[in-house]
Design a protein around this motif. Structure first.
Motif, PDB file in Angstrom:
ATOM      1  N   THR A  65      31.077  41.040   1.242  1.00  0.00           N
ATOM      2  CA  THR A  65      29.799  40.927   1.942  1.00  0.00           C
ATOM      3  C   THR A  65      29.560  39.592   2.629  1.00  0.00           C
ATOM      4  O   THR A  65      29.100  39.544   3.764  1.00  0.00           O
ATOM      5  N   CYS A  66      29.852  38.527   1.955  1.00  0.00           N
ATOM      6  CA  CYS A  66      29.466  37.214   2.474  1.00  0.00           C
ATOM      7  C   CYS A  66      30.503  36.665   3.440  1.00  0.00           C
ATOM      8  O   CYS A  66      30.166  35.990   4.420  1.00  0.00           O
ATOM      9  N   CYS A  69      30.504  36.411   7.310  1.00  0.00           N
ATOM     10  CA  CYS A  69      29.781  35.359   8.028  1.00  0.00           C
ATOM     11  C   CYS A  69      30.109  33.955   7.513  1.00  0.00           C
ATOM     12  O   CYS A  69      29.908  32.979   8.227  1.00  0.00           O
ATOM     13  N   HIS A  70      30.526  33.858   6.263  1.00  0.00           N
ATOM     14  CA  HIS A  70      30.684  32.537   5.644  1.00  0.00           C
ATOM     15  C   HIS A  70      32.129  32.198   5.340  1.00  0.00           C
ATOM     16  O   HIS A  70      32.898  33.059   4.930  1.00  0.00           O
ATOM     17  N   LYS A  83      21.708  19.569  -0.013  1.00  0.00           N
ATOM     18  CA  LYS A  83      20.543  20.437  -0.052  1.00  0.00           C
ATOM     19  C   LYS A  83      20.276  21.021  -1.444  1.00  0.00           C
ATOM     20  O   LYS A  83      19.124  21.155  -1.853  1.00  0.00           O
ATOM     21  N   TRP A  84      21.331  21.339  -2.182  1.00  0.00           N
ATOM     22  CA  TRP A  84      21.139  22.134  -3.397  1.00  0.00           C
ATOM     23  C   TRP A  84      21.348  21.413  -4.718  1.00  0.00           C
ATOM     24  O   TRP A  84      20.772  21.824  -5.737  1.00  0.00           O
ATOM     25  N   MET A 100      19.793  36.740   2.174  1.00  0.00           N
ATOM     26  CA  MET A 100      21.171  37.153   2.434  1.00  0.00           C
ATOM     27  C   MET A 100      21.400  38.593   2.009  1.00  0.00           C
ATOM     28  O   MET A 100      20.761  39.048   1.061  1.00  0.00           O
TER      29      MET A 100
END
Ligand code: HEC
Length: 158
Positions: A65-66, A69-70, A83-84, A100
């Protein structure tokens, strides 16, 4: 000779710092990195927050799934970390769950979202353990995304 006199105490204080901050979880190979302080700052991190099985499931979700795009660097890059890191796993989980896949947010199961978080932890070098990450907001909120101690820097690194 000063060297033989002081080296052991430097060693001991590094061990002390490591054990105060890291307890038994700290890996024996890491703590004596050039800077004990740096090692100590990253220690919380060695908590084992997910199981290997969850990461394996998460890897399947990622591929199916990811990955359309990633690239994995999207969740391991310096930007991502800035950021995280330091935020709760609940925030990361919720962000992924509600946004997502970008073209169909919220369409995966909770478990698929949760295992993708486990996989992201793994990609960031966090170790798997015996206890599964649970999809409950109260627990996830108490868990911080913290990085594992970096590998011992080479003494030749700049
Ligand atoms: C259709 C394309 C697409 C798919 C599929 C997709 N993403 Fe994303 N993702 C994006 C885009 C575009 C962004 C950046 C824009 C944004 O934050 O909304 C993003 C952002 C993110 C971020 C935030 C990154 C950051 O720097 O904060 C995470 C985490 C993430 N995605 C995880 C996932 C996971 C996990 C999956 C699979 C379950 C997934 N994405 C599937 C397109 C996608």
């Amino acid at each position: 000779m000063t060297i033989s006199k002081y080296l052991p105490s430097a060693f001991l204080s590094a061990v002390l710092v490591a054990s105060v901050f890291g307890g038994s979880r700290m890996s024996a190979q890491r703590p004596l990195a050039a800077s004990p302080l740096r090692a100590a700052m990253f220690v919380v991190d060695s908590a084992k927050l997910y199981t290997e099985a969850q990461a394996a499931e998460g890897a399947k979700v990622w591929t199916a799934t990811c990955a359309g795009c990633h690239e994995s660097k999207d969740v391991t890059s310096a930007d991502f970390k800035t950021k995280w890191v330091g935020r709760s796993l609940f925030e990361l989980y919720e962000q992924i769950r509600t946004t997502m896949p970008d073209d169909a947010p919220g369409t995966l199961t909770r478990d698929q979202y949760l295992t993708s978080v486990a996989y992201i932890l793994k990609l960031n070098g966090l170790p798997a353990g015996e206890t599964a990450l649970m999809p409950d907001s109260a627990t996830l909120s108490t868990l911080k995304f913290a990085l594992p101690a970096p590998p011992s820097p080479s003494p030749f690194a700049p």
